[in-house]
Design a protein around this motif. Structure first.
Motif, PDB file in Angstrom:
ATOM      1  N   LYS A 209      22.492 -18.932 110.598  1.00 39.33           N
ATOM      2  CA  LYS A 209      23.849 -18.387 110.688  1.00 39.33           C
ATOM      3  C   LYS A 209      23.785 -16.885 110.457  1.00 39.33           C
ATOM      4  CE  LYS A 209      28.508 -19.135 108.794  1.00 39.33           C
ATOM      5  NZ  LYS A 209      29.288 -19.866 107.759  1.00 39.33           N
ATOM      6  N   SER A 211      25.963 -12.972 111.150  1.00 39.59           N
ATOM      7  CA  SER A 211      27.214 -12.316 111.545  1.00 39.59           C
ATOM      8  C   SER A 211      27.069 -11.722 112.945  1.00 39.59           C
ATOM      9  CB  SER A 211      27.587 -11.217 110.553  1.00 39.59           C
ATOM     10  OG  SER A 211      26.687 -10.121 110.662  1.00 39.59           O
ATOM     11  N   LYS A 212      28.184 -11.576 113.625  1.00 42.25           N
ATOM     12  CA  LYS A 212      28.145 -11.003 114.970  1.00 42.25           C
ATOM     13  C   LYS A 212      27.569  -9.593 114.948  1.00 42.25           C
ATOM     14  CE  LYS A 212      31.859 -13.570 117.289  1.00 42.25           C
ATOM     15  NZ  LYS A 212      33.185 -13.470 117.957  1.00 42.25           N
ATOM     16  N   ARG A 213      27.919  -8.836 113.928  1.00 46.72           N
ATOM     17  CA  ARG A 213      27.414  -7.453 113.839  1.00 46.72           C
ATOM     18  C   ARG A 213      25.893  -7.441 113.723  1.00 46.72           C
ATOM     19  NH1 ARG A 213      29.913  -3.472 109.406  1.00 46.72           N
ATOM     20  NH2 ARG A 213      31.654  -3.625 110.893  1.00 46.72           N
ATOM     21  N   ASP A 214      25.362  -8.269 112.826  1.00 44.41           N
ATOM     22  CA  ASP A 214      23.905  -8.323 112.659  1.00 44.41           C
ATOM     23  C   ASP A 214      23.224  -8.824 113.933  1.00 44.41           C
ATOM     24  OD1 ASP A 214      24.096  -7.364 110.106  1.00 44.41           O
ATOM     25  OD2 ASP A 214      23.915  -9.325 109.130  1.00 44.41           O
ATOM     26  N   ASN A 278      33.567 -15.227 113.648  1.00 49.36           N
ATOM     27  CA  ASN A 278      32.883 -14.116 112.986  1.00 49.36           C
ATOM     28  C   ASN A 278      31.370 -14.273 112.914  1.00 49.36           C
ATOM     29  OD1 ASN A 278      35.363 -12.743 112.274  1.00 49.36           O
ATOM     30  ND2 ASN A 278      35.669 -14.340 110.703  1.00 49.36           N
ATOM     31  N   TYR A 279      30.890 -15.461 113.265  1.00 56.27           N
ATOM     32  CA  TYR A 279      29.466 -15.723 113.104  1.00 56.27           C
ATOM     33  C   TYR A 279      28.845 -16.286 114.384  1.00 56.27           C
ATOM     34  CZ  TYR A 279      30.000 -15.015 108.084  1.00 56.27           C
ATOM     35  OH  TYR A 279      30.246 -14.470 106.863  1.00 56.27           O
TER      36      TYR A 279
END
Length: 325
Positions: A209, A211-214, A278-279
């Motif tokens: 899992k 985050s979208k940013r990562d 968000n993920y």
């Protein structure tokens, strides 16, 4: 030395006895000659191993080397038949290196194999095994590993008279891969086969899992640009016979599934990417490259009553077991 008898004895020892003694001694070690390796029946065999931790080439008895390799590569709690299959695969790996210029590989520094598990087979010393598993493990399970090696002494896998490249991995996720879909060479004995008995593997199914940013940043580091609309920018284009992602479109680039595995540090290339608010969830099946013998699959087969030769001939198609010594 004028006595004719003494002269005869001297000449006999110098010309006949000493050379024979030296020759016998040499044949106990590995001779860097492919014809000798292929045709000589050894009673025992010493090999050169590059110890990457010590930066030193060491001479080891092959069977004693295999004790440590099998103990390092496969859980000693596994079924004895799986351990025997692992022992034969590990021994075949050494003979394959002997017959295919292992001593010419720069990382080996003149040795046949090395102790670096990223390049050859895992090799932990007795001290490292004790530290990793404890005294009780050494007392109960070390003899079990040694017995598996001893019971298969001298046995290797061959295909059409040549020692095979015996690839193996932890868990296939249900089906192994064709060699050419993971590596460059298409080998007739490394074919995709079902591996149905892997239920005990802790790496059978895994979930990452992020985050979208990562997620976006990891691909950015690999020169792949993604916008915020990830769901529309990712599409699996093809899969291998074993089920792994072969090609996938990320942003505007088409890359290999194994490249995604490396970028995201996944357990395997058999994955699905699911996008939430968000993920990003990445679900993977299996652990490792997926080619050749699944170790957890081998243990599952052994627990179902299959013997070591049946396990090996299932995962390596068309092979025979040959006893070298």
């Amino acid at each position: 030395m004028k006595n004719p008898f003494l002269v005869f004895i001297y000449v006999f020892f110098v010309i006949i006895v000493i050379p024979v003694f030296l020759t016998v001694g040499i044949y106990k070690d590995y001779i860097f000659n492919e014809d000798v390796v292929k045709n000589k029946k050894f009673e025992s065999l010493n090999i050169k191993v590059y110890n990457s931790r010590k930066d030193k080439v060491e001479i080891m008895d092959l069977e004693e080397y295999l004790y440590n390799v099998v103990a390092s590569e496969m859980p000693a709690t596994f079924n004895e038949e799986a351990l025997k299959a692992q022992a034969i695969a590990a021994r075949s790996y050494v003979f394959y290196r002997m017959e295919n210029g292992g001593d010419k590989i720069p990382q080996h520094k003149g040795a046949i194999v090395c102790t670096d598990h990223t390049h050859c087979q895992e090799y932990l010393t007795i001290e490292q095994l004790k530290k990793a598993h404890g005294r009780e493990w050494m007392r109960k399970l070390w003899p079990k590993v040694k017995k598996a090696v001893d019971d298969t002494r001298g046995m290797v896998l061959v295909y059409e008279g040549k020692t095979i490249q015996p690839l193996y991995h932890s868990t296939s996720g249900g089906r192994t891969e064709n060699s050419e879909e993971v590596f460059s060479a298409k080998l007739p004995y490394l074919r995709s086969v079902d591996s149905p008995y892997e239920q005990g593997s802790p790496k059978l199914i895994s979930n990452v899992k992020i985050s979208k940013r990562d997620f976006i940043n990891k691909f950015k580091d690999a020169d792949i640009v993604l916008s915020g609309n990830i769901k529309e920018e990712i599409k699996v284009l093809s899969r291998t016979e074993g089920g792994s992602v072969k090609e996938i479109k990320i942003g505007k680039k088409v890359i290999r599934g194994r490249d995604v595995r490396k970028i995201l540090n996944l357990n395997s290339s058999d994955f699905e990417i699911k996008i939430n608010d968000n993920y990003v969830n990445i679900i993977t099946k299996g652990y490792g490259h997926g080619v050749g013998m699944s170790q957890w699959g081998a243990n599952g087969m052994a627990n179902k009553g299959y013997k070591y030769d049946e396990i090996l001939k299932h995962y390596f198609k068309g092979v025979k077991i040959e006893k070298k010594y």
